[in-house]
Design an enzyme around this catalytic site. Structure first.
Site, PDB file in Angstrom:
ATOM      1  N   CYS A   1       0.809  -1.214   0.000  1.00 20.51           N
ATOM      2  CA  CYS A   1       0.000   0.000   0.000  1.00 20.51           C
ATOM      3  C   CYS A   1       0.847   1.270   0.000  1.00 20.51           C
ATOM      4  CB  CYS A   1      -0.917   0.003   1.215  1.00 20.51           C
ATOM      5  SG  CYS A   1      -2.002  -1.444   1.301  1.00 20.51           S
TER       6      CYS A   1
ATOM      7  N   ASN B   1     -10.372   0.085   0.525  1.00 17.44           N
ATOM      8  CA  ASN B   1      -8.908   0.082   0.552  1.00 17.44           C
ATOM      9  C   ASN B   1      -8.416  -0.403  -0.807  1.00 17.44           C
ATOM     10  OD1 ASN B   1      -6.181  -0.605   0.866  1.00 17.44           O
ATOM     11  ND2 ASN B   1      -6.435  -1.293   2.966  1.00 17.44           N
TER      12      ASN B   1
ATOM     13  N   HIS C   1      -2.917   6.847   3.391  1.00 16.50           N
ATOM     14  CA  HIS C   1      -3.401   5.630   2.761  1.00 16.50           C
ATOM     15  C   HIS C   1      -4.741   5.255   3.386  1.00 16.50           C
ATOM     16  CE1 HIS C   1      -4.029   1.557   1.652  1.00 16.50           C
ATOM     17  NE2 HIS C   1      -3.601   1.053   2.800  1.00 16.50           N
TER      18      HIS C   1
END
Length: 352
Positions: free
Chosen positions: A123, A295, A264
């Site tokens: 990520c 996500n 994030h």
């Protein structure tokens, strides 16, 4: 006397010149993903902050989503595509060990013959790629670099896994990194913690899977993305405040001077904790794209940046902290000046 190797020099300052994104057409509600994991809309919202996410169709591939986001980034940057000398693609879901996705994306965009490569930093991949791109431009290796964060996480999750099925989704975001008259990409604070490699992982390696096929045939279970949510939450809550403060300090700023924070989009609770411990000023916008996007790993920061700009919560030219963390565990943060942007044309969306 030894031969002298020539050196090159680039520019003093860099910036993200333009931003583009691609969000898949299909909107998937909590009710749809809740069934296979014996859950509910309320449980998912409370645990993650997510209401909806987007799942890619068969036609919405790593290549096509990346190319769509890239075209809008190039247009927003108002540059000639022929001045792009490199493409960097951050992804964990290009399901070929080789070749990389980036050369095919470059070809799809008509950028033939240029350098193109993938990076894998989970990520945190987008922030890693921005750091590399900025240094390539400063070093004179490239005039402009196309940076893409893209994922099809739905290819990697088990829809019956209560730890991952409700969290992850698909999408792409891209920026052009190029020369700037003023500093607009601050020093990157990055690192990793290999002791936590198990926290987010593919649950078996390919050789283990192949041996299982030999032993069990059609009863073999394919590899899936697995996550130890509690371990990730504790690590993020304990470690990321210092990373954020170091990035702000290295940019020569204070939290009071930030116009936006774009973390994030891992989990709504983690986002809230980071904002609280940094004591962000009231005027500082906090990206919360996870509510409608889920996500999206390496794509989450450019997607969240676009949402913040599109909704008017931040403006091009504003100062924003980017902070990302994920599999590895890896992390990266930098302060940037927000770029010009182009929003994806309105989609004919369908839910379910």
């Amino acid at each position: 006397m030894a031969a002298r190797i020539a050196s090159i020099s680039g520019v003093e300052h860099t910036a993200m010149l333009g931003l583009g994104v691609y969000r898949p057409a299909r909107i998937v509600s909590n009710d749809e993903v809740a069934g296979p994991i014996d859950s509910s809309d309320e449980w998912i919202r409370t645990r993650s902050g997510i209401r909806n996410r987007r799942f890619a169709s068969e036609d919405e591939t790593i290549i096509s989503m990346s190319a769509a986001a890239a075209r809008d980034a190039i247009e927003a940057a108002e540059i000639d595509a022929s001045t792009i000398d490199c493409v960097i693609v951050a992804t964990s879901t290009w399901l070929l060990l080789t070749p990389a996705a980036a050369p095919q994306i470059a070809t799809e965009l008509g950028l033939n013959g240029i350098a193109a490569f993938d990076i894998s930093a989970g990520c945190a991949g987008f922030c890693h790629a921005v750091a590399v791109a900025s240094d390539l431009v400063k070093g004179g290796t490239a005039r402009n670099v196309l940076v893409i964060g893209v994922e099809r996480l739905t290819d990697t999750i088990n829809p019956a896994d209560r730890g991952t099925a409700f969290l992850f989704a698909d999408g792409a975001g891209a920026v052009i990194v190029g020369a700037s008259e003023e500093p607009a990409i601050g020093p990157t604070v990055w690192g990793s913690d290999g002791t936590q490699h198990h926290a987010i992982r593919q649950d078996k390696d390919w050789m283990e899977f192949f041996r299982e096929i030999d032993a069990k045939g059609l009863d073999a279970v394919r590899p899936y993305l697995a996550m130890e949510g509690t371990a990730v939450f504790r690590w993020a809550a304990h470690s990321l405040e210092k990373v954020c403060r170091d990035a702000i300090d290295r940019a020569g700023l204070t939290p009071d001077e930030l116009d936006a924070m774009i973390p994030h989009q891992a989990n709504g609770r983690i986002i809230e904790i980071m904002a609280r411990v940094l004591h962000l000023p009231d005027h500082c916008a906090l990206a919360n794209d996870i509510e409608e996007t889920g996500n999206t790993s390496a794509a989450s920061i450019p997607l969240a940046m676009e949402a913040l700009l599109r909704q008017g919560d931040a403006k091009p030219g504003g100062t924003a902290l980017l902070i990302a963390f994920g599999a590895g565990l890896s992390y990266a943060a930098q302060v940037v000046t927000l770029p010009n942007w182009r929003s994806q044309p309105e989609l004919s969306t369908q839910e379910g």
